[in-house]
Design an enzyme around this catalytic site. Structure first.
Site, PDB file in Angstrom:
ATOM      1  N   GLY A 222     -16.639  24.999  17.153  1.00  0.00           N
ATOM      2  CA  GLY A 222     -16.960  25.179  15.616  1.00  0.00           C
ATOM      3  C   GLY A 222     -16.748  23.927  15.081  1.00  0.00           C
ATOM      4  N   SER A 223     -16.432  23.926  13.942  1.00  0.00           N
ATOM      5  CA  SER A 223     -16.499  22.433  13.075  1.00  0.00           C
ATOM      6  C   SER A 223     -15.173  21.755  13.396  1.00  0.00           C
ATOM      7  CB  SER A 223     -16.634  22.653  11.746  1.00  0.00           C
ATOM      8  OG  SER A 223     -15.569  23.330  11.171  1.00  0.00           O
ATOM      9  N   THR A 224     -15.260  20.356  13.121  1.00  0.00           N
ATOM     10  CA  THR A 224     -13.940  19.755  13.482  1.00  0.00           C
ATOM     11  C   THR A 224     -12.686  20.186  12.473  1.00  0.00           C
ATOM     12  OG1 THR A 224     -15.403  17.912  14.088  1.00  0.00           O
ATOM     13  CG2 THR A 224     -12.951  17.209  13.385  1.00  0.00           C
ATOM     14  N   ALA A 225     -13.312  20.499  11.355  1.00  0.00           N
ATOM     15  CA  ALA A 225     -12.367  20.902   9.970  1.00  0.00           C
ATOM     16  C   ALA A 225     -11.590  22.195  10.489  1.00  0.00           C
ATOM     17  CB  ALA A 225     -12.889  20.993   8.820  1.00  0.00           C
ATOM     18  N   GLY A 227     -11.181  23.270  13.475  1.00  0.00           N
ATOM     19  CA  GLY A 227     -10.711  23.091  14.773  1.00  0.00           C
ATOM     20  C   GLY A 227      -9.034  22.429  14.497  1.00  0.00           C
ATOM     21  N   GLU A 244     -13.941  22.582  20.949  1.00  0.00           N
ATOM     22  CA  GLU A 244     -15.533  22.132  20.908  1.00  0.00           C
ATOM     23  C   GLU A 244     -15.710  21.765  19.702  1.00  0.00           C
ATOM     24  OE1 GLU A 244     -16.780  21.249  24.037  1.00  0.00           O
ATOM     25  OE2 GLU A 244     -15.644  22.090  25.557  1.00  0.00           O
ATOM     26  N   CYS A 278     -24.852  21.545  18.281  1.00  0.00           N
ATOM     27  CA  CYS A 278     -23.698  20.492  18.132  1.00  0.00           C
ATOM     28  C   CYS A 278     -24.057  19.514  18.976  1.00  0.00           C
ATOM     29  CB  CYS A 278     -22.491  21.177  18.891  1.00  0.00           C
ATOM     30  SG  CYS A 278     -22.860  21.720  20.518  1.00  0.00           S
TER      31      CYS A 278
END
Ligand code: NDP
Length: 505
Positions: A222-225, A227, A244, A278
């Site tokens: 998913g998104s970095t935030a 994560g 990821e 992604c």
């Protein structure tokens, strides 16, 4: 309405939510919002199933996975239809995505034994009396948290490999694609008849509950935030994680590149799945000598591409409504700062669809170059040489994928790009090769799915040293003599004293 498979006496979830078609807004399905207690119950059931599953031989597990693979393949059209309904992506794209996931599942099941089974390793001169071996054991129960953009391919990169390695899995799909997640778990349940793969549905809270439900590892995509939030929740119980996350992938086009192929790949990489990939293309750096020619081919191709709801459409809608604002803000920022839209632009952002947008003259520190846009937009910049292309490609905190188009210097350039994966003279090809690891560096995350690394990611290494005969020198005993100390010193001087010998087995 779906339920967790094999539900025992636990109370039914009362709250539900709807999954909606991003094209029509119609309700595609209604699913439970699973509570923390229900997630814990699912993990408890998975724990029992994991013991049974891990106790099977590699062959037996591979046979179960192969049967499941056959079921998915025979119902591919049904699965693709559901993916189309929940994400809006064209039916053909959904078929391709699911087909690639099936190929990975086949590889994981077929290669688990070879990669993970106990193998002898050299024990070294000092411990020559020992037989050393290592095996990769399943962790137990793996929690998989997935995104909506590739609701089959992406989570299956974790699910398939975790199962093949001998783990049970509890899967929390995105709130936008719960039906697809439920479909995967249901077909597995039909095949194996035990809750080795279960699904829990809901929103972020359900995902957070999975991190705290006693799982042995969490594989998050998913998104970095998000994560970072997943990592924080997992840290409470020292649960290891794979992250990821997003990307800002670049294409580099060298002076000797096949420009027709490079433009074709750039457009597909930027606009397939409506740019919601992604490892999609968001930036392009083109050698000065071929820039004008490349732009002419790219823009001509882009003008023929259109996103709409027609049955034969090659581009679907933006799945997540709030992403529209992000895409619009990146285009606006680029234009405000001197950039130009040579195809598309602000008008390209509609209510549900975004048309291909190609931006040039965009400053490198603008949002469209630095942040993940997740839409069918791409910036193209002219560079004086490949040194500049590499430097600009690497000037991002992300590092997921990358692409190089060059006839003579592909490998040389690829090796200097800081990203987990690079395709040379192709596009995202690494994702479809099951033996290659998939994952990134920096803000794109860490850990790997796919390939031997992807199998080992869902295991722990179990090392065993077995004494074959008594050692010549008793070093690990209080009975160790001064003579043994002396012998050790002599051997160490012989082996390592000159500092020039590098031990290689
Ligand atoms: P999000 O980060 O919004 O969500 C990912 C998953 O996490 C969803 O299932 C979501 O549930 C869940 N979640 C949300 N909050 C929490 C929480 N606090 N604790 C645990 N789980 C939570 O990503 P998107 O679904 O929007 O996916 C798009 C992103 O995924 C992009 O950044 C893309 O680059 C990245 N991605 C990366 C890939 C890779 O392999 N590197 C592949 C595919 C996508 P819910 O949806 O219910 O909120």
């Amino acid at each position: 309405m779906t339920e967790i498979q094999d539900r025992p006496a636990a109370p039914l979830a009362t709250a539900t939510f709807e999954s909606l078609s991003p094209i029509t807004g119609d309700v595609v399905g209604i699913h439970p919002v699973h509570t923390a207690e229900e997630v814990e119950a699912a993990v408890a059931r998975a724990r029992d199933a994991a013991t049974w599953w891990a106790g099977l031989s590699y062959d037996a597990r591979a046979t179960h996975l192969s049967t499941w693979k056959g079921v998915i393949t025979r119902r591919l059209a049904q699965l693709a239809d559901l993916m189309h309904q929940e994400t809006g992506k064209p039916h053909g794209d959904a078929m391709l995505e699911a087909a690639l996931a099936i190929d990975h599942l086949a590889w994981a099941g077929g290669h688990a034994e070879k990669v993970l089974k106990r193998r002898r390793v050299p024990s070294g001169l000092l411990m020559a009396n020992q037989a050393a071996s290592v095996e990769y054991r399943p962790l137990g129960v793996v929690g998989v948290i997935g995104p909506w953009n590739y609701p089959v391919f992406t989570p299956m990169g974790s699910i398939g490999y975790a199962l093949a390695a001998g783990n049970a899995v509890v899967f929390k799909p995105s709130e936008y694609t719960p039906g697809v997640g439920e479909w995967l778990a249901r077909t597995f349940q039909e095949t194996v008849g035990r809750p080795v793969l279960q699904v829990v549905t809901g929103f972020g809270d359900t995902g957070a509950a999975l991190c705290r439900a006693g799982v042995d590892k969490v594989a998050f995509t998913g998104s970095t935030a998000t994560g970072k939030r997943v990592m924080a929740a997992c840290a409470e119980n020292l649960v290891p994680v794979i992250i990821e996350a997003g990307g800002k992938d670049a294409v580099i086009v060298d002076a000797d590149a096949d420009l027709e192929a490079a433009a074709d790949a750039t457009l597909w990489g930027a606009c397939s799945n409506a740019g919601q990939t992604c490892a999609g293309v968001e930036r392009v750096y083109v050698h000065d000598r071929v820039y004008d020619q490349f732009m002419s081919v790219l823009t001509e191709k882009a003008r023929d591409l259109h996103a709409d709801a027609s049955p034969g459409s090659q581009m679907g809608p933006i799945t997540m409504p709030r992403q529209m604002d992000v895409i619009r803000s990146h285009i606006q920022d680029a234009l405000d700062r001197g950039g130009r839209a040579v195809v598309g632009g602000l008008d390209a952002v509609g209510e549900r669809f975004v048309q291909p947008t190609i931006l040039v003259d965009v400053p490198e520190d603008s949002l469209a170059v630095q942040e993940e846009t997740f839409g069918p937009t791409v910036t193209v910049a002219r560079v004086r040489d490949m040194e500049e292309a590499i430097a600009r490609t690497n000037a991002t905190r992300y590092g997921l994928g990358s692409t190089v188009f060059s006839k003579s210097r592909g490998m040389e350039i690829a090796e200097r790009i800081r990203s987990g994966m690079t395709a040379i003279n192709g596009i995202i090809s690494f994702a479809a090769i099951p033996s290659l690891p998939f994952g990134g560096v920096g803000d794109s995350g860490f850990g790997r799915i796919h390939g031997p690394d992807g199998l080992r990611e869902f295991t722990y290494a179990k090392a065993i040293a077995r004494q074959r005969f008594k050692p010549a020198m008793a070093l690990t005993s209080f009975g160790r003599t001064a003579k043994a100390d002396q012998q050790l010193a002599t051997i160490m001087t012989m082996l390592h004293g000159r500092g020039t010998t590098i031990p290689k087995d």
